[in-house]
Design an enzyme around this catalytic site. Structure first.
Site, PDB file in Angstrom:
ATOM      1  N   SER A 215      78.002  12.462  61.627  1.00 61.75           N
ATOM      2  CA  SER A 215      78.047  12.119  60.202  1.00 61.75           C
ATOM      3  C   SER A 215      79.492  12.135  59.734  1.00 61.75           C
ATOM      4  CB  SER A 215      77.227  13.126  59.387  1.00 61.75           C
ATOM      5  OG  SER A 215      77.476  12.990  58.007  1.00 61.75           O
ATOM      6  N   TYR A 228      75.913  22.354  57.730  1.00 60.30           N
ATOM      7  CA  TYR A 228      75.488  21.030  58.187  1.00 60.30           C
ATOM      8  C   TYR A 228      76.676  20.237  58.723  1.00 60.30           C
ATOM      9  CZ  TYR A 228      74.029  16.156  58.027  1.00 60.30           C
ATOM     10  OH  TYR A 228      73.781  14.844  58.351  1.00 60.30           O
TER      11      TYR A 228
END
Length: 333
Positions: A215, A228
């Protein structure tokens, strides 16, 4: 087979010094002018080289067919987290290309529904479902390895992952200790262990593809989603180094670094130029497989990636300050 880095570096170095020497001889530069010319030529060459490489990897190489033919790597593909979003899009795209699929997720109902839909759309494609909760620990991988025995797996897509429900300070995370265990197991351990299970067979055959989903949050300052983002940074680094280790043995590693994509995780429902649908994103990512080992795939995400890289030369705490102000305002409201 790639060339050693020394050979790759020789061409631009020789071009640079050849250009500077030619200009020096032609225009009779003094020392400072020579240094300025060398700097200008090097910057120009750097810019032109990367623009040309960007165009080749995204369009020209695809048009010329220099990207990877995934069907030549093996008849089976394994996809984790395949019942929605990017994982579901990979299931549809790979089935359309004729690959048999091992579908892995924790929801039996969704897996059975997906399997039924794929069989209806692609009758010649074989499917196998494995019900597994990747938030569990190492004990789940023995059974997974047994389920995959005997399959000639040509592709692994490590897509499964979990995220924060909303941005939050690390110490204020709901049920913090359990959440930390779950996200580390799902986002890091799953990628590591699934690669460990599948890679030996690929190495034995001398071919295979491993695609890992990272990501943009893993390469930029992402306070309030710290854990995360850290797991996605691991996926990025893990894949880059595996690509260096095994590129000469016929294994293609690709790490995808998307921004927002229409999915349940992103909670974005409508696609546009900046937020592609999962289907469009996956088609673009597959088109550059073999041309780009680390990519955002989607054009707007690549532009954002470049802006992030440029911005990192400046104040590192800008993103943190902006997000801090935003979350404080939301709390007051």
């Amino acid at each position: 087979m790639g060339y050693p880095w020394q050979r790759k570096a020789a061409a631009p170095i020789l071009f640079l010094w050849g250009s500077v020497a030619f200009c020096h001889r032609l225009f009779h530069f003094n020392f400072l002018e020579f240094i300025g010319c060398a700097f200008s030529v090097s910057v120009s060459f750097f810019f032109i080289y990367h623009v040309a490489l960007f165009i080749y990897r995204n369009w020209v190489g695809v048009w010329l067919g220099h990207n990877a033919d995934i069907k030549t790597h093996g008849p089976w593909a394994v996809i984790t987290g395949c019942t929605s979003g990017i994982g579901r899009a990979y299931a549809d795209s790979l089935a359309k290309r004729g690959l048999n699929l091992v579908l892995m997720s924790r929801s039996k109902e969704k897996l059975v529904e997906l399997q039924s839909e794929l069989r209806e759309q692609f009758p010649s494609v074989q499917t196998k479902i494995i019900i597994v909760d990747f938030t569990k620990g190492p004990e789940i991988y023995g059974d997974i390895e047994k389920e995959l025995q005997g399959l000639e797996i040509g592709m692994l897509v490590n897509n499964v992952g979990i995220c924060y429900q909303f941005p939050e300070y690390f110490m204020d995370l709901p049920d913090r200790n359990q959440f930390c265990t779950d996200i580390l197991n799902c986002n890091i351990l799953s990628v590591t262990m699934m690669t460990s299970i599948v890679l030996p067979g690929m190495l034995e055959r001398g071919k295979g593809v491993v695609i890992n989903i990272s990501s943009l949050s893993g390469i930029m300052d992402t306070p309030f989603m710290t854990l995360y983002a850290a797991t996605k940074a691991f996926v990025d680094k893990f894949t880059q180094d595996l690509e260096l280790e095994y590129r000469e043995q016929g294994i293609i590693f690709q790490v995808l670094i998307p921004g927002y994509v229409v999915s349940n995780m992103s909670k974005v429902k409508t696609s546009n130029f900046f937020v592609p649908s999962a289907e469009d994103f996956v088609e673009k990512a597959l088109s550059c497989l073999g041309l780009q080992s680390r990519t955002c795939a989607w054009l707007s995400h690549q532009i954002l990636h470049a802006c992030i890289r440029i911005g990192q030369f400046f104040r590192r705490d800008v993103a943190g300050e902006v997000m801090h102000i935003d979350i404080m305002i939301s709390r007051k409201n």
